[in-house]
Design an enzyme around this catalytic site. Structure first.
Site, PDB file in Angstrom:
ATOM      1  N   ALA A 170       0.826  -1.208   0.000  1.00 34.49           N
ATOM      2  CA  ALA A 170       0.000   0.000   0.000  1.00 34.49           C
ATOM      3  C   ALA A 170       0.862   1.261   0.000  1.00 34.49           C
ATOM      4  O   ALA A 170       0.782   2.087  -0.909  1.00 34.49           O
ATOM      5  CB  ALA A 170      -0.933  -0.039   1.209  1.00 34.49           C
ATOM      6  N   ASP A 186      10.301  -6.182  -3.408  1.00 31.80           N
ATOM      7  CA  ASP A 186       9.127  -6.754  -2.757  1.00 31.80           C
ATOM      8  C   ASP A 186       9.135  -8.265  -2.973  1.00 31.80           C
ATOM      9  O   ASP A 186       9.568  -8.754  -4.013  1.00 31.80           O
ATOM     10  CB  ASP A 186       7.831  -6.152  -3.314  1.00 31.80           C
ATOM     11  CG  ASP A 186       6.642  -6.471  -2.435  1.00 31.80           C
ATOM     12  OD1 ASP A 186       6.257  -5.604  -1.626  1.00 31.80           O
ATOM     13  OD2 ASP A 186       6.114  -7.601  -2.517  1.00 31.80           O
ATOM     14  N   ARG A 196      -6.305  -0.520  -2.115  1.00 32.10           N
ATOM     15  CA  ARG A 196      -5.388   0.552  -1.695  1.00 32.10           C
ATOM     16  C   ARG A 196      -4.036   0.534  -2.396  1.00 32.10           C
ATOM     17  O   ARG A 196      -3.268   1.492  -2.288  1.00 32.10           O
ATOM     18  CB  ARG A 196      -5.154   0.471  -0.175  1.00 32.10           C
ATOM     19  CG  ARG A 196      -4.448  -0.812   0.242  1.00 32.10           C
ATOM     20  CD  ARG A 196      -4.576  -1.097   1.726  1.00 32.10           C
ATOM     21  NE  ARG A 196      -3.841  -2.296   2.090  1.00 32.10           N
ATOM     22  CZ  ARG A 196      -4.244  -3.535   1.869  1.00 32.10           C
ATOM     23  NH1 ARG A 196      -5.402  -3.751   1.257  1.00 32.10           N
ATOM     24  NH2 ARG A 196      -3.517  -4.569   2.224  1.00 32.10           N
ATOM     25  N   LYS A 220       4.562  -8.257  -7.207  1.00 31.82           N
ATOM     26  CA  LYS A 220       4.258  -6.826  -7.066  1.00 31.82           C
ATOM     27  C   LYS A 220       5.350  -5.944  -7.659  1.00 31.82           C
ATOM     28  O   LYS A 220       5.054  -4.942  -8.327  1.00 31.82           O
ATOM     29  CB  LYS A 220       4.068  -6.489  -5.577  1.00 31.82           C
ATOM     30  CG  LYS A 220       2.799  -7.070  -4.996  1.00 31.82           C
ATOM     31  CD  LYS A 220       2.619  -6.678  -3.543  1.00 31.82           C
ATOM     32  CE  LYS A 220       1.285  -7.203  -3.031  1.00 31.82           C
ATOM     33  NZ  LYS A 220       1.069  -6.883  -1.601  1.00 31.82           N
ATOM     34  N   ASP A 269       5.770  -3.948   5.759  1.00 30.85           N
ATOM     35  CA  ASP A 269       4.624  -4.166   6.647  1.00 30.85           C
ATOM     36  C   ASP A 269       5.048  -4.798   7.970  1.00 30.85           C
ATOM     37  O   ASP A 269       4.229  -5.349   8.678  1.00 30.85           O
ATOM     38  CB  ASP A 269       3.570  -5.051   5.957  1.00 30.85           C
ATOM     39  CG  ASP A 269       4.118  -6.430   5.597  1.00 30.85           C
ATOM     40  OD1 ASP A 269       5.301  -6.699   5.880  1.00 30.85           O
ATOM     41  OD2 ASP A 269       3.355  -7.239   5.028  1.00 30.85           O
ATOM     42  N   ASN A 270       6.349  -4.727   8.282  1.00 35.95           N
ATOM     43  CA  ASN A 270       6.764  -5.365   9.539  1.00 35.95           C
ATOM     44  C   ASN A 270       8.017  -4.706  10.098  1.00 35.95           C
ATOM     45  O   ASN A 270       8.784  -4.077   9.378  1.00 35.95           O
ATOM     46  CB  ASN A 270       6.982  -6.860   9.318  1.00 35.95           C
ATOM     47  CG  ASN A 270       8.158  -7.121   8.408  1.00 35.95           C
ATOM     48  OD1 ASN A 270       9.294  -7.126   8.849  1.00 35.95           O
ATOM     49  ND2 ASN A 270       7.891  -7.319   7.115  1.00 35.95           N
ATOM     50  N   GLU A 275      10.584  -6.154  11.579  1.00 38.12           N
ATOM     51  CA  GLU A 275      11.851  -6.858  11.373  1.00 38.12           C
ATOM     52  C   GLU A 275      12.643  -6.164  10.253  1.00 38.12           C
ATOM     53  O   GLU A 275      13.838  -5.882  10.395  1.00 38.12           O
ATOM     54  CB  GLU A 275      11.577  -8.319  11.021  1.00 38.12           C
ATOM     55  CG  GLU A 275      12.863  -9.085  10.850  1.00 38.12           C
ATOM     56  CD  GLU A 275      12.669 -10.588  10.967  1.00 38.12           C
ATOM     57  OE1 GLU A 275      11.539 -11.034  11.225  1.00 38.12           O
ATOM     58  OE2 GLU A 275      13.659 -11.294  10.827  1.00 38.12           O
ATOM     59  N   CYS A 302      17.226   7.811  15.654  1.00 36.15           N
ATOM     60  CA  CYS A 302      16.923   6.725  14.713  1.00 36.15           C
ATOM     61  C   CYS A 302      15.665   5.996  15.191  1.00 36.15           C
ATOM     62  O   CYS A 302      15.105   6.320  16.241  1.00 36.15           O
ATOM     63  CB  CYS A 302      18.114   5.786  14.545  1.00 36.15           C
ATOM     64  SG  CYS A 302      18.356   4.618  15.908  1.00 36.15           S
ATOM     65  N   CYS A 309      -2.533  -5.284   8.799  1.00 35.38           N
ATOM     66  CA  CYS A 309      -3.636  -4.804   7.954  1.00 35.38           C
ATOM     67  C   CYS A 309      -4.637  -5.930   7.708  1.00 35.38           C
ATOM     68  O   CYS A 309      -5.803  -5.674   7.434  1.00 35.38           O
ATOM     69  CB  CYS A 309      -3.088  -4.265   6.643  1.00 35.38           C
ATOM     70  SG  CYS A 309      -2.085  -2.789   6.893  1.00 35.38           S
TER      71      CYS A 309
END
Lengths: 347, 90
Positions: free
Chosen positions: A39, A60, A71, A86, A130-131, A133, A171, A188
């Site tokens: 997104a 990705d 989205r 993607k 999205d994370n 890590e 940071c 999400c």
């Protein structure tokens, strides 16, 4: 205004006093690594290529699904039918938008073994992941290489962003000392997300990137920006005083724990079982009751006792243990298992 | 005038769904203790062994309490206390 016809497409942007022809030429000579093309990532990639960033690397690990289209602005139904990754689908769209810049798609799972290579030639690293890590990995690389990056996150109707220039700003680890434990931050998939907040946060990130690439670090946002479009909240949290005030392992002590593998997850394909196990070096203490309630909202079958929680999603059976370890059945593909873990459990 | 405490979306299920509550206290710790007394289940979402969890930040009038006086930071009527966890999604 420039007589150079190759710059005509950027004429409106160059009329803006913050950019002008001098800034545009800097943008055209710049390189950005965009980590994640979901997104936030699609909104950023779109704006970067249209703005004439000379080289945009889009990294990705995922494929496109119908629930992304609400989205993730660069994808369409034909991309799903073609089963495109993607990064590749985004690059194809963007090359049509602007053939005069280079878009490099990289279909891979960002981890500690490849992030240096993916980032070392970039002027700015942008966070569309999205994370946490990967975000802490980006943070480690940014501080190690002295490169700026822009954090962004969004979920539900709210999001956050901050800009990191190593040595000049706090940071990510100064501001958020540790990653949320698996299952604690929501994803999400479990909490949902609105497209407008994604666009706002990603647009903030791109604006910051333009300031950095045109050599105007004095203009960057030095606060943690928090926006909730549903509850009409905008907050600007003063984080600048944290620099040097907290004993940050990353930017103060130069301990790159995520990059060196002391923090993060380990994945193992379980031979002969068509399953992948994901475990964390930093053990979590999951709240199964809460997790189950989120997962049930998605319509899945969920059961748990104090030893394990089981649920099924996308045809895969998940067995999750209280320390965050999970066995995901129905695949031997470690990258796919990591995608599923990030989506449904989160880390 | 009390102190307004903003509760993040992710913790509201432990606070009867409320987005904010008005509480009293002379410092951040007292205000958060009052929050915990009102909603006992929220305590474990904010604290771990008496310390603020490392991915949750507490802001007093948009200033991070870590560079004020941590949980001892003094509060006064009309202050706004925000609990903001890290946002992961993207």
């Amino acid at each position: 205004m420039s007589q150079d016809p190759t710059l005509e497409r950027y004429s409106r942007q160059m009329r803006f006093g913050g950019i002008m022809e001098k800034g545009q030429r800097k943008l055209l000579a710049s390189r950005v690594t965009l980590c994640g093309c979901g997104a936030l990532g699609t909104v950023m990639a779109n704006a970067l290529v249209r703005a004439g960033i000379g080289f945009v690397r889009i990294v990705d690990r995922d494929f496109i699904e119908s629930h992304n289209l609400q989205r993730q602005v660069l994808f369409d139904e034909a991309d799903i039918a073609a089963n495109l990754p993607k990064a590749e689908a985004a690059a194809r769209k963007l090359r049509v938008v602007n053939s005069s810049v280079t878009v490099e798609p990289v279909v891979t799972d960002i981890d500690r073994t490849n992030i240096l290579e993916l980032s070392k030639d970039a002027d700015v690293i942008l966070d569309g992941t999205d994370n946490f890590e990967i975000r802490y990995l980006i943070n480690d690389v940014s501080v190690k290489l002295g490169k700026p990056w822009v954090y962004g996150g969004s979920i539900g109707g709210h999001g956050q962003t901050m800009t990191i220039i190593p040595g000049q700003t706090p940071c990510l680890r100064c501001v958020f000392e540790a990653a949320p434990a698996p299952g604690e931050a929501g994803t999400c998939e479990t909490a949902g997300v609105l497209a407008p907040i994604v666009s706002i946060i990603a647009s903030f990130q791109v604006a910051e990137c333009l300031k950095l690439l045109t050599g105007q670090p004095e203009t960057i946002n030095r606060e943690l920006v928090y926006i909730d479009v549903w509850e009409n909240i905008t907050r600007r949290i003063k984080i600048a005083p944290l620099l040097g005030k907290v004993d940050c392992p990353c930017c103060q002590r130069k301990k790159f724990e995520w990059l060196e593998g002391e923090m993060g997850s380990q994945t193992t394909s379980l031979c002969g079982r068509n399953a992948v196990q994901i475990s964390h070096r930093c053990a979590a203490k999951l709240n199964f009751e809460e997790m189950a309630s989120h997962l049930k909202q998605m319509g899945g079958e969920v059961s748990f006792n104090r030893f394990m929680l089981k649920f099924t999603a996308e045809g895969h059976e998940f067995t999750v243990f209280p320390d965050g370890r999970a066995i995901i059945k129905g695949t031997n593909d470690i990258d796919k298992a990591r995608v599923l873990y990030a989506k449904y459990i989160g880390h | 005038m009390p102190i307004k405490v903003h509760i993040p979306q992710a913790m509201r299920q432990h606070a009867d769904g409320q987005a904010s509550v008005d509480l009293a206290g002379a410092n951040v710790k007292e205000v958060l203790d009052a929050l915990g007394q009102k909603f006992p289940n929220i305590v474990g979402r904010i604290f771990d062994n008496g310390q603020v969890r490392r991915f949750v930040n507490i802001y007093l009038n948009d200033e991070d309490i870590r560079y004020l006086n941590h949980l001892e930071s003094a509060t006064k009527d009309g202050d706004v206390l925000s609990i903001i966890p890290a946002v992961a999604g993207g």
